[in-house]
Write an enzyme that holds these catalytic residues in place. Structure first.
Site: not given
Ligand code: PAF
Length: 278
Positions: A31-33, A143
């Protein structure tokens, strides 16, 4: 979706695109990417995502070998997100001649994670420079979980006059606060339950910094001791200036508290950024 493996093919394909957004990754997308890609898509539809597990930034062969490789799944996620260009270079193609390139980063690259992973940020910077040169993006997304990496990439872009806007995107967290990371999948069930303790300690430190309960060094030492007692091996928990990444002064306003610690054999990092006074 164009999946491109060869540098020259990438250059040819991107040549005529007006405004390019770039999201570099090492795959094993989570989900971060996805958030980085969604933010990039808000800027332009011409997005390039790279997937390259960069051997130059691993200190241990074992760590490199164990890094999760999930290319098919990654490509299907990217297709679902309507990413038009994915660059998946081979090691031979991308690393060819690269040993001749030496990048000198600011001294802070040898502190925090750089102290425990010597050469790591030079490996990151070398590959990011290569990718920037090949892709020539107008904007690139990273990020904030990798706060020190983001800091150094911004410094690098300034140092080398890359005409690229660097955008930091907030950390995506699991329901219990654990920062999303490709390494989370390597945690045992028991350690996965323990893993949010890292963020809990960063938050406890934040409260103490705001309340000025003790010196910054004492606050750091208390949390290092709490995590070590709970079975972690702490590399560092450090209260820094969010502007310079140097040790925070006692009257510092913009603070980042960064931490790196190992649970079992999995090294996790996290950070929280805040102002003492708005
Ligand atoms: O953050 C990462 O995944 C990597 O360090 C990066 C920026 C893709 C360089 O290999």
């Amino acid at each position: 979706m164009h999946v491109i493996h060869i540098q020259n093919e990438l250059i040819k394909t991107l040549k005529t695109l007006p405004h390019i957004a770039f999201v570099p990754t090492m795959g094993n997308l989570h989900e971060g990417h996805i958030k980085l890609i969604q933010e990039a898509l808000k800027k332009t539809k011409h997005i390039v995502v790279s997937i390259f597990i960069n051997p130059l930034q691993f200190n241990s062969k074992e760590d490199f070998k164990n890094y999760p490789r999930t290319l098919e799944k990654d490509l299907s996620i990217l297709k679902g997100l309507n990413v038009p260009y994915v660059f998946v270079p081979s090691e031979e193609d991308i690393l060819d001649q690269l040993e001749k390139t030496e990048i000198h980063l600011p001294p802070i690259a040898n502190d925090l994670c750089g102290k425990f992973r010597p050469g790591h940020f030079n490996g990151v910077a070398t590959i990011v420079c290569k990718l920037f040169t090949l892709i020539q993006p107008d904007i690139a997304f990273f990020g904030k979980k990798d706060f020190q990496q983001l800091f150094l990439i911004k410094a690098l872009v300034k140092q080398l006059n890359y005409p690229i806007e660097i955008v930091g995107i907030d950390t995506v967290r699991d329901h219990d606060g654990l920062a999303k990371s490709s390494r989370n999948n390597l945690l045992s069930e028991e350690n996965r339950k323990k893993a949010p303790q890292l963020l809990q300690q960063l938050n406890a430190m934040k409260e103490k910094v705001i309340q000025k309960t003790s010196s910054l060094e004492e606050i750091e030492a208390q949390s290092v001791s709490a995590l070590n007692t709970s079975g972690w091996m702490v590399d560092y928990l450090s209260i820094r200036s969010a502007q310079s990444l140097e040790n925070a002064l006692h009257d510092e306003n913009q603070i980042v508290i960064l931490g790196a610690a190992t649970l079992g054999s999995v090294r996790l990092i996290d950070n929280i950024e805040f102002c003492i006074q708005d």
